[in-house]
Write a protein that holds these residues in place. Structure first.
Motif, mmCIF file in Angstrom:
data_model
loop_
_atom_site.group_PDB
_atom_site.id
_atom_site.type_symbol
_atom_site.label_atom_id
_atom_site.label_comp_id
_atom_site.label_asym_id
_atom_site.label_seq_id
_atom_site.Cartn_x
_atom_site.Cartn_y
_atom_site.Cartn_z
ATOM 1 N N PRO A 15 0.842 -1.197 0.000
ATOM 2 C CA PRO A 15 0.000 0.000 0.000
ATOM 3 C C PRO A 15 0.872 1.239 0.000
ATOM 4 C CG PRO A 15 0.047 -0.975 2.196
ATOM 5 C CD PRO A 15 0.890 -1.856 1.307
ATOM 6 N N GLY A 50 3.344 9.053 -0.481
ATOM 7 C CA GLY A 50 4.674 8.987 -1.104
ATOM 8 C C GLY A 50 5.659 9.974 -0.485
ATOM 9 N N THR A 69 6.106 8.644 12.249
ATOM 10 C CA THR A 69 6.092 10.112 12.106
ATOM 11 C C THR A 69 5.816 10.771 13.461
ATOM 12 O OG1 THR A 69 5.458 9.990 9.804
ATOM 13 C CG2 THR A 69 4.833 12.007 10.971
ATOM 14 N N HIS A 70 6.526 11.849 13.717
ATOM 15 C CA HIS A 70 6.455 12.507 15.032
ATOM 16 C C HIS A 70 6.549 14.018 14.861
ATOM 17 C CE1 HIS A 70 10.626 13.786 14.891
ATOM 18 N NE2 HIS A 70 10.770 12.712 14.113
ATOM 19 N N GLY A 120 4.537 -1.117 7.365
ATOM 20 C CA GLY A 120 3.819 -1.754 6.252
ATOM 21 C C GLY A 120 4.202 -3.212 6.078
#
Ligand SMILES: Cc1cc2nc3c(=O)[nH]c(=O)nc-3n(C[C@H](O)[C@H](O)[C@H](O)COP(=O)(O)OP(=O)(O)OC[C@H]3O[C@@H](n4cnc5c(N)ncnc54)[C@H](O)[C@@H]3O)c2cc1C
Length: 436
Positions: free
Chosen positions: A46, A50, A123-124, A169
C-alpha cells in the motif's frame, strides 16, 4: 485495477513502475486485491502520499492506492476516539474532526501524509511530554496475507498493538485506524533567533521547558531559530498571523525565495554561507496564537532529501557540535537547516523513541544536490551517539545494525513471521531493514 505508470516519491529519489495498480473502493476490495496478487505470485504494497524519503513504499508488484478509503468511520465522543479509514490524509482532519470539537494531540511539520503512511514509519512532531503519531493510535484493523482481517485493540489481540501501530507496512494492510484525539486546542507560538551556543548550553531546560520546543540551525551561522509553542484552550484570545504576513513568511520566504536561494547555492556554492547568514538575519521574531493544526504544520514546497536520527535527548548538543565540525572540515556548503526536536519515551516496539527520552536531529539537502557524502558521514556521528534512524527518512543501516538498537526487534520479526511468512508485503527496503 489500472495500468501502471511510473511512481515517484515526493523527494524524487525513489521510483518504480508497479506491475499493476489497484485502487480498492472498500475494505473487501483490499482483501480481494491481496488474494489476486498472491494468486499471481506478486507482492503487495500500500502507498500513502509517497512522502517517505526511503524506498519503504516502493511497490514493484501490486501497488495498493487507498485514495478511496478516506474519512471518519465512527466516533466515540465520550472517549474522544475517532476511527478513520486508513487512506485519510492528515490535511483533512481539521474539517473531519471539527464537528466533534477534537484534534490530534501532536503533529509533525506537514499534513500531506495519510494517517496509515504516517504512523507506519513513526512520524512525530516535537514535545518532551508527547509521543509520535503511533502513540495516539488505540486500535487498527489489518488485512492480512492469509486473506483475512484482524482487529487489534485493547480488547482484541492487544499483544499486537505495539507492533501494528508502527509496522513499516510489513505486517499487512491497515484498513482503519482509531485515534485517541484530544479536545481541540490552540497554540501560542513564539519564534525568534537566539545564539546557538546558548540554546545548546541550556538544552535540557529548553527542550523540556515548553509544551513543544524545536529549533532550526542554518549551517555556517551561529544562530538557532527557536519555536516555542504553548497549548491554550480554544476560548483563549486568537491572534493568527495576518494573511499577508503568513504569505510573506511561509509562502514567499520559506518556499519561493528559499527555492531561489537553494538554486543559487547549488550553482555557486561559495554563496551559501553568506546567504544563510542573511536569511537568518531576515528571520522575523513572530508571536501568534492559532488553532493547533495551523501552528504545527506548514507548507514545504522546496524539494529536499532528509536523514533524521533519534538520539538519547542529552546527546543533542554534542551531536550538533560534531555536525558543525564535520561541515567545516569538509568545506561543504549546506543551504538547508538542521532541525532539532524532542519526544517522550514510549513502548512501541519499533518506535525511534522506544524506552528513552528522545532528541531528534534532522539534516537535509536540496534535491538537486547529492546528499550521500554528507549523510553517510553524519550518520557515523549519529550512530556513535546511540542514534536510531527514522524509518521513512534516508539512512544506510540494515537489520544487522538496527536489531541491537531495539530491545523488541526480535519480537517484531516473530510477529512478521507469523502474519506474513511468505513476505507478501515485503520489498527491497524491508528486506534490508528487517531481513528477507
Ligand atoms: C516535506 C516532508 C516533511 C516531513 N515532515 C515530517 C515530520 O515533521 N515528522 C516526521 O516524523 N516525518 C516527517 N516526514 C516523513 C513522513 O511523515 C513519513 O515518511 C510518512 O511515512 C509519509 O507518509 P505517507 O502517507 O506519504 O506514506 P508513504 O511514504 O507513502 O508510505 C510509508 C509507509 O507506510 C506504508 N503504508 C501506507 N499505507 C498503508 C496501509 N494502509 N497499511 C499499511 N501500510 C501502509 C507504506 O507501505 C510504506 O511502508 C516528512 C516528509 C516530507 C516529504
Amino acid at each position: 485495477m489500472s495500468s501502471s505508470t511510473v511512481w515517484r516519491n515526493w523527494s524524487r529519489i525513489e521510483s518504480v513502475t508497479p506491475a499493476r495498480v489497484a485502487c480498492p473502493g472498500s475494505p473487501d476490495e483490499v482483501v480481494q486485491a491481496i488474494a489476486a496478487a498472491r494468486a499471481d505470485g506478486l507482492r503487495v504494497k500500500p502507498i500513502g502520499a509517497g512522502h517517505s524519503f526511503t524506498g519503504i513504499a516502493v511497490a514493484p508488484g501490486v501497488q495498493l492506492d487507498l485514495r478511496h478509503l478516506q474519512g471518519v468511520l465512527a466516533v466515540d465522543e465520550q472517549r474522544h476516539r475517532v476511527k478513520l479509514a486508513a487512506g485519510t490524509h492528515l490535511y483533512r482532519l481539521p474539517e473531519l474532526l471539527r464537528p466533534y470539537g477534537l484534534a490530534l494531540q501532536n503533529m509533525g511539520d506537514i499534513d500531506a501524509q495519510t494517517i496509515a503512511g504516517a504512523t507506519s514509519t513513526g512520524t512525530h512532531g516535537t514535545g518532551h511530554a508527547f509521543g509520535g503519531l503511533a502513540t495516539q493510535i488505540v486500535a487498527v484493523t489489518l488485512a492480512t496475507a492469509d486473506g483475512g482481517t484482524m482487529e487489534i485493540s485493547e480488547n482484541s489481540n492487544p499483544e499486537l498493538l505495539d507492533a501494528a501501530r508502527l509496522g513499516l507496512g510489513a505486517l499487512g494492510v491497515l484498513l482503519d485506524i482509531t485515534v485517541q484525539c484530544v479536545p481541540a486546542f490552540q497554540l501560542q507560538a513564539i519564534e525568534k533567533p537566539e545564539p546557538l551556543a546558548e540554546v545548546l548550553a541550556q538544552w535540557e531546560q529548553r527542550g523540556t521547558g515548553a509544551d513543544h520546543f524545536e529549533f532550526y540551525w542554518f549551517p555556517h551561522t551561529r544562530t538557532a531559530l527557536t519555536k516555542t509553542n504553548t497549548r491554550l484552550p480554544m476560548d483563549a484570545p486568537r491572534k493568527p498571523l495576518g494573511g499577508f504576513q503568513r504569505w510573506l513568511d511561509d509562502d514567499l520566504m520559506s518556499n519561493t525565495v528559499f527555492n531561489w536561494v537553494c538554486n543559487v547555492g547549488k550553482a555557486v556554492p561559495a554563496l551559501t554561507p553568506p546567504i544563510n547568514r542573511l536569511a537568518q538575519r531576515l528571520t522575523n521574531n513572530r508571536e501568534f496564537t492559532d488553532v493547533s493544526t495551523s501552528v504545527f504544520t506548514t507548507k514545504r514546497e522546496v524539494r529536499f532529501r532528509e536523514m533524521e536520527y533519534a538520539l538519547p535527548r542529552e546527546e543533542v548538543p554534542d551531536v550538533l557540535r560534531a555536525l558543525d565540525r564535520l561541515i567545516n572540515q569538509n568545506g561543504w556548503r549546506i543551504s538547508f537547516p538542521v532541525e532539532v526536536r524532542v519526544a517522550a519515551p514510549d513502548d512501541i516496539w519499533l518506535s525511534t523513541a522506544h524506552g528513552r527520552e528522545t532528541g531528534y536531529v534532522a539534516i537535509h539537502r536540496f534535491f538537486k544536490e547529492d546528499p550521500h557524502t554528507y549523510f553517510r558521514l553524519a550518520e557515523q556521528i549519529f550512530r556513535a551517539h546511540g542514534g536510531r534512524p527514522h524509518w521513512g527518512k534516508m539512512h544506510y543501516q540494515d537489520a544487522s545494525t538496527l536489531a541491537p538498537t531495539y530491545p523488541r526487534f526480535g519480537d517484531f520479526l516473530a510477529v512478521r513471521d507469523k502474519l506474513d511468512p511468505e513476505r507478501v508485503f515485503a520489498n527491497d527496503y524491508l528486506d534490508r531493514v528487517l531481513g528477507a
